[in-house]
Design an enzyme around this catalytic site. Structure first.
Site, PDB file in Angstrom:
ATOM      1  N   ARG A   1      -8.602   7.185  -0.808  1.00 25.86           N
ATOM      2  CA  ARG A   1      -8.326   5.905  -1.483  1.00 25.86           C
ATOM      3  C   ARG A   1      -8.413   6.177  -2.974  1.00 25.86           C
ATOM      4  NH1 ARG A   1     -10.595  -0.029  -0.112  1.00 25.86           N
ATOM      5  NH2 ARG A   1      -8.871   0.227   1.338  1.00 25.86           N
TER       6      ARG A   1
ATOM      7  N   HIS B   1      -0.425   0.604   0.912  1.00 25.95           N
ATOM      8  CA  HIS B   1      -1.552   0.589   1.848  1.00 25.95           C
ATOM      9  C   HIS B   1      -0.986   0.700   3.272  1.00 25.95           C
ATOM     10  CE1 HIS B   1      -5.481   0.169   3.296  1.00 25.95           C
ATOM     11  NE2 HIS B   1      -5.795  -1.061   2.932  1.00 25.95           N
TER      12      HIS B   1
ATOM     13  N   GLN C   1      -3.051  -0.251   6.516  1.00 16.43           N
ATOM     14  CA  GLN C   1      -3.192  -1.691   6.695  1.00 16.43           C
ATOM     15  C   GLN C   1      -1.991  -2.256   7.452  1.00 16.43           C
ATOM     16  OE1 GLN C   1      -5.809  -3.843   5.640  1.00 16.43           O
ATOM     17  NE2 GLN C   1      -4.695  -5.112   7.080  1.00 16.43           N
TER      18      GLN C   1
ATOM     19  N   ASP D   1      -2.964 -11.873  -0.120  1.00 20.87           N
ATOM     20  CA  ASP D   1      -3.981 -10.887  -0.502  1.00 20.87           C
ATOM     21  C   ASP D   1      -4.606 -11.398  -1.804  1.00 20.87           C
ATOM     22  OD1 ASP D   1      -5.484  -8.570  -0.859  1.00 20.87           O
ATOM     23  OD2 ASP D   1      -3.790  -7.300  -1.399  1.00 20.87           O
TER      24      ASP D   1
ATOM     25  N   CYS E   1      -5.291  -9.078   4.461  1.00 12.14           N
ATOM     26  CA  CYS E   1      -5.858  -7.744   4.715  1.00 12.14           C
ATOM     27  C   CYS E   1      -7.370  -7.720   4.539  1.00 12.14           C
ATOM     28  CB  CYS E   1      -5.184  -6.719   3.819  1.00 12.14           C
ATOM     29  SG  CYS E   1      -5.360  -7.079   2.062  1.00 12.14           S
TER      30      CYS E   1
ATOM     31  N   ARG F   1      -7.385  -2.309  12.594  1.00 12.46           N
ATOM     32  CA  ARG F   1      -7.414  -1.100  11.743  1.00 12.46           C
ATOM     33  C   ARG F   1      -7.944   0.077  12.564  1.00 12.46           C
ATOM     34  NH1 ARG F   1      -7.685  -1.576   6.155  1.00 12.46           N
ATOM     35  NH2 ARG F   1      -7.480   0.679   6.230  1.00 12.46           N
TER      36      ARG F   1
END
Ligand code: CP
Ligand code: NVA
Length: 302
Positions: free
Chosen positions: A103, A130, A133, A221, A261, A289
């Site tokens: 990340r 991402h 996700q 988000d 998310c 996930r």
């Protein structure tokens, strides 16, 4: 399957369906208490430049439940944080571990990492995308709706990293995507082009009510992503009309599923009433996930 996953568009439609089928199978087996040792003696390094709850925990649990091991590395605690190069770090880590999930702030860091690693590199979120996700999100949408083709997927808010991956996910699976964002917060232009080339039907507008009309999926988000903290006040002002609340929900289909998310800021991009309401799928989405990433790890490592 590609050797790395940096962008959702590294995957084909068939790769995605394959991963989702494996994920559903693993999910069902987990519910029955069936264990696996498919990744016995395999190690995943997890490198973080920024915070995480879901990504960190779901990847670590995924490795444990597949019989392998995961190592959490805060970049500040390894020599990378003291100036060792990305290339050298990637080369050295590749001598020890079987895959690396990272990340990072800048997507270019991942590109350089994967160019120097000899093991699979997975994007655990960058400023651009991402993809992990969106794999979980696609699994959730398929569970709730049973299909992708022809669904109206509406993104309300910032045209950020998650939105970019969603554009590619919709293009690859045949969902029509509408983005409603304030001017100046549109998704990455190169990704929009790429998604259109894949065949994506994309509409970028500024009216959230219009975007929500007849939506099957409503997604939002945070307004201030990690790395955007300096713009906090301006963003809170600019995004104010882009909240998912019950008034916006009324525009959508009665069985619309609401996705986020997470982490969510209740009262900013989404109201508590909606995120805790009957249309919300956010906790199934978070759980997924784990299952989606297990499928990904199995495909990339074995
Ligand atoms: N959705 C997501 O990636 O959450 P974390 O930042 O907690 O990992
Ligand atoms: N867009 C958010 C997603 C967090 C999972 C961020 O980058 O901070």
């Amino acid at each position: 399957m590609p050797s790395h996953l940096l962008s959702l568009s590294d995957l084909s439609y068939d790769d995605i369906i394959n991963l989702l089928d494996t994920a559903s199978d693993l999910k069902e087996k987990r519910a029955r208490g069936k264990t696996s040792s498919a990744l016995k003696n395999k190690t995943l390094a997890m490198l973080f430049e920024k915070s995480s709850t879901r990504t960190r925990i779901s990847f670590e649990v995924a490795m444990t439940e597949l019989g392998g091991h995961a190592i959490f590395l805060n970049y500040k605690d390894i020599q990378l944080g003291r100036g060792e190069s990305i290339a050298d770090t990637a080369k050295v880590m590749s001598r020890y571990v079987n895959a690396i999930m990272a990340r990072v702030y800048k997507h270019e860091t991942l590109v350089e990492f994967s160019g120097n690693a000899t093991v699979p590199v997975i994007n655990g979120l960058s400023d651009l995308e991402h993809p992990c996700q969106l794999l979980a999100d696609l699994l959730t949408i398929r569970e709730y709706k049973g299909r992708f083709k022809g669904l109206n997927f509406s993104w309300i808010g910032d045209g950020n990293n998650v939105c970019n991956s969603a554009l590619l996910a919709c293009a690859l699976t045949g969902m029509k995507m509408t983005v409603a964002c304030p001017g100046g917060y549109e998704p990455n232009a190169e990704i929009v082009e790429r998604a259109k080339k894949i065949g994506g039907e994309i509409n970028i507008i500024h009216d959230p009510m219009k975007a929500a009309k007849k939506a099957d999926v409503l997604y939002t988000d945070v307004w201030v992503s990690m790395g955007d903290e300096d713009e906090y006040d301006q963003r809170l002002h600019d995004f104010k009309p882009y909240q998912i609340n019950s008034r916006l929900l009324e525009q959508a289909k009665h069985d619309v599923m609401v996705l986020h998310c997470l982490p969510a800021h209740r009262g900013e991009e989404i109201t508590a009433e909606v995120i805790d309401g009957k249309n919300s799928a956010v906790f199934d989405q978070a759980e997924n996930r784990l299952h989606a990433q297990k499928a990904l790890l199995l495909k990339l490592i074995s």
